[in-house]
Design a protein around this motif. Structure first.
Motif, PDB file in Angstrom:
ATOM      1  N   GLN A 145      29.909  27.694  17.706  1.00  0.00           N
ATOM      2  CA  GLN A 145      29.410  26.481  17.050  1.00  0.00           C
ATOM      3  C   GLN A 145      27.898  26.356  17.177  1.00  0.00           C
ATOM      4  OE1 GLN A 145      31.422  22.931  18.325  1.00  0.00           O
ATOM      5  NE2 GLN A 145      33.461  23.776  17.969  1.00  0.00           N
ATOM      6  N   ALA A 146      27.288  25.693  16.190  1.00  0.00           N
ATOM      7  CA  ALA A 146      25.859  25.369  16.287  1.00  0.00           C
ATOM      8  C   ALA A 146      25.683  24.312  17.376  1.00  0.00           C
ATOM      9  CB  ALA A 146      25.355  24.841  14.955  1.00  0.00           C
ATOM     10  N   LYS A 147      24.598  24.456  18.159  1.00  0.00           N
ATOM     11  CA  LYS A 147      24.403  23.574  19.314  1.00  0.00           C
ATOM     12  C   LYS A 147      22.957  23.104  19.380  1.00  0.00           C
ATOM     13  CE  LYS A 147      25.968  27.163  21.530  1.00  0.00           C
ATOM     14  NZ  LYS A 147      26.754  27.908  20.548  1.00  0.00           N
ATOM     15  N   PRO A 148      22.736  21.806  19.560  1.00  0.00           N
ATOM     16  CA  PRO A 148      21.353  21.310  19.683  1.00  0.00           C
ATOM     17  C   PRO A 148      20.796  21.573  21.081  1.00  0.00           C
ATOM     18  CG  PRO A 148      22.909  19.485  19.807  1.00  0.00           C
ATOM     19  CD  PRO A 148      23.721  20.710  19.532  1.00  0.00           C
ATOM     20  N   TRP A 149      19.597  22.082  21.129  1.00  0.00           N
ATOM     21  CA  TRP A 149      18.908  22.340  22.395  1.00  0.00           C
ATOM     22  C   TRP A 149      18.261  21.057  22.893  1.00  0.00           C
ATOM     23  CZ3 TRP A 149      18.261  26.381  25.756  1.00  0.00           C
ATOM     24  CH2 TRP A 149      17.250  26.231  26.701  1.00  0.00           C
ATOM     25  N   ASN A 150      18.444  20.776  24.176  1.00  0.00           N
ATOM     26  CA  ASN A 150      17.809  19.609  24.787  1.00  0.00           C
ATOM     27  C   ASN A 150      17.252  20.030  26.142  1.00  0.00           C
ATOM     28  OD1 ASN A 150      16.987  17.182  25.807  1.00  0.00           O
ATOM     29  ND2 ASN A 150      19.031  16.280  25.961  1.00  0.00           N
ATOM     30  N   THR A 151      15.955  20.243  26.186  1.00  0.00           N
ATOM     31  CA  THR A 151      15.332  20.738  27.412  1.00  0.00           C
ATOM     32  C   THR A 151      15.585  19.806  28.592  1.00  0.00           C
ATOM     33  OG1 THR A 151      13.612  21.825  26.102  1.00  0.00           O
ATOM     34  CG2 THR A 151      13.166  21.521  28.445  1.00  0.00           C
ATOM     35  N   ALA A 152      15.704  18.504  28.329  1.00  0.00           N
ATOM     36  CA  ALA A 152      15.929  17.543  29.420  1.00  0.00           C
ATOM     37  C   ALA A 152      17.229  17.850  30.164  1.00  0.00           C
ATOM     38  CB  ALA A 152      15.961  16.128  28.866  1.00  0.00           C
ATOM     39  N   GLY A 153      18.225  18.376  29.455  1.00  0.00           N
ATOM     40  CA  GLY A 153      19.523  18.647  30.079  1.00  0.00           C
ATOM     41  C   GLY A 153      19.544  19.846  30.992  1.00  0.00           C
ATOM     42  N   ILE A 154      18.514  20.682  30.942  1.00  0.00           N
ATOM     43  CA  ILE A 154      18.515  21.908  31.739  1.00  0.00           C
ATOM     44  C   ILE A 154      18.344  21.610  33.232  1.00  0.00           C
ATOM     45  CG2 ILE A 154      16.045  22.503  31.774  1.00  0.00           C
ATOM     46  CD1 ILE A 154      16.931  25.348  30.907  1.00  0.00           C
ATOM     47  N   THR A 155      17.823  20.444  33.570  1.00  0.00           N
ATOM     48  CA  THR A 155      17.621  20.109  34.984  1.00  0.00           C
ATOM     49  C   THR A 155      18.953  20.002  35.727  1.00  0.00           C
ATOM     50  OG1 THR A 155      17.531  17.762  34.408  1.00  0.00           O
ATOM     51  CG2 THR A 155      15.434  18.935  34.589  1.00  0.00           C
ATOM     52  N   GLY A 156      20.016  19.572  35.021  1.00  0.00           N
ATOM     53  CA  GLY A 156      21.330  19.480  35.649  1.00  0.00           C
ATOM     54  C   GLY A 156      21.859  20.838  36.037  1.00  0.00           C
ATOM     55  N   VAL A 157      21.653  21.835  35.177  1.00  0.00           N
ATOM     56  CA  VAL A 157      22.087  23.201  35.475  1.00  0.00           C
ATOM     57  C   VAL A 157      21.249  23.779  36.615  1.00  0.00           C
ATOM     58  CG1 VAL A 157      22.376  25.532  34.556  1.00  0.00           C
ATOM     59  CG2 VAL A 157      22.897  23.559  33.131  1.00  0.00           C
ATOM     60  N   SER A 158      19.966  23.462  36.626  1.00  0.00           N
ATOM     61  CA  SER A 158      19.093  23.924  37.710  1.00  0.00           C
ATOM     62  C   SER A 158      19.555  23.353  39.051  1.00  0.00           C
ATOM     63  CB  SER A 158      17.657  23.492  37.434  1.00  0.00           C
ATOM     64  OG  SER A 158      16.792  23.888  38.474  1.00  0.00           O
ATOM     65  N   SER A 159      19.961  22.082  39.061  1.00  0.00           N
ATOM     66  CA  SER A 159      20.467  21.452  40.291  1.00  0.00           C
ATOM     67  C   SER A 159      21.759  22.117  40.755  1.00  0.00           C
ATOM     68  CB  SER A 159      20.716  19.959  40.065  1.00  0.00           C
ATOM     69  OG  SER A 159      19.515  19.296  39.763  1.00  0.00           O
TER      70      SER A 159
END
Length: 315
Positions: A145-159
């Motif tokens: 599926q097409a997915k919108p990128w949201n840089t703000a959400g990457i902090t959760g994966v980093s945590s």
């Protein structure tokens, strides 16, 4: 598409030579869904070099223009000086502001240089690491599926990556795993994760695998698990998703060969079979306490256990 076509030609050539067992190496083609970007827009009053903040454009004739997302902060505020210096035509730009600030408009579109909404993978890797980028891209949604990128959400994966790493270290930040036997709750978390990830890989459902890893790490953290028998297979399990982190942990665990050569963990159903149940005990319609009992007890045996319990005698 060209690379795919050439690789199929080579497969057929090798098959004709008797070097591979089939003339097609894949039964199904799966296309990666498009990663979308969140574009930013400024609004120029028609026929002028005056720009209106997004919240004030409703009754005005404006031209929406793409603006580089690097000039906009997380609160959708435009850096006016950087904007004026970004192109010669904006050098003398004037602004109609909201509360002293210029707010841009937002829209999800195809990520493209022409729309100034491209996020550089190199910048993400420099800030968060390649494994975080890799995990986040898989976590965005279903593969096709097409997915919108949201840089703000990457902090959760980093945590999450940091929390996973901490499982292998003690409070003094020293690498420490125990050879003690894991308990049933730790083994249950491990084996339900093995089962889910194994199924997800077969179905190309990588986003739900990442969710399973997050749940597992939360549960193992709560259990304060530092058992090698759990953490070692966990490292192998996550290695296709976060290879750099897993490789480092594998060597810290004392292995000389690459984690890529380690056998994939095997799911054992026995660790997911529930042997006990937590029964709520009520008297006169009011819950008094709960009691954990084996599932194989009869109704009469459960009643005897409840009636002989110390808390029952206090009522």
């Amino acid at each position: 598409t060209g690379h795919l076509l050439y690789s199929r030609f080579w497969q057929k050539f090798l098959f004709d030579k008797g070097l591979v067992p089939t003339d097609e190496y894949a039964k199904k083609l799966i296309n990666q869904g498009m990663i979308l970007g969140t574009s930013a827009f400024v609004y120029r009053l028609e026929g002028t070099n005056e720009f209106v903040s997004h919240g004030l454009i409703s009754d005005k004739k404006v031209q929406a223009l793409h603006v580089n997302v690097s000039l906009v902060n997380a609160g959708n505020e435009l850096d006016l000086e950087q904007f004026k210096n970004s192109r010669a035509e904006y050098k003398d730009a004037r602004f109609i502001l909201e509360g002293g600030k210029y707010y841009v408009g937002r829209e999800v579109e195809k990520m493209s240089k022409s729309k100034y909404n491209v996020v550089s993978p190199d910048d993400i890797c420099d800030t968060y690491g390649a494994d975080t980028l890799r995990l986040y891209e898989m976590f965005l949604g279903p593969l096709e599926q097409a997915k919108p990128w949201n840089t703000a959400g990457i902090t959760g994966v980093s945590s999450f990556i940091k929390k996973l790493w901490r499982l292998y270290f003690n409070e003094q930040h020293e690498f420490f795993v125990s050879d003690e036997a894991p308990d049933k709750d730790e083994l249950k978390t491990l084996h339900k994760t093995i089962k889910k990830v194994d199924e997800d890989i077969a179905n190309f459902s990588f986003n739900t695998s990442v969710s399973s890893f997050m749940i597992a790490v939360n549960e193992l953290t709560a259990l304060q698990c530092n058992k090698r028998a759990v953490l070692e297979p966990l490292a192998v399990l996550i290695s296709p998703y976060a290879p750099h982190l897993a490789e480092e942990l594998w060597h810290l665990l004392g292995h000389k060969e690459s984690i890529a050569k380690a056998a994939f963990p095997v799911y054992e159903e026995q660790y997911l079979v529930e042997l006990v149940k937590n029964y709520p005990v009520s008297f006169n319609g009011k819950l008094r306490f709960t009691l954990e009992l084996p599932l194989d007890l009869s109704v009469e045996e459960i009643e005897r256990e409840v009636l002989s319990h110390a808390k029952t005698k206090q009522i």
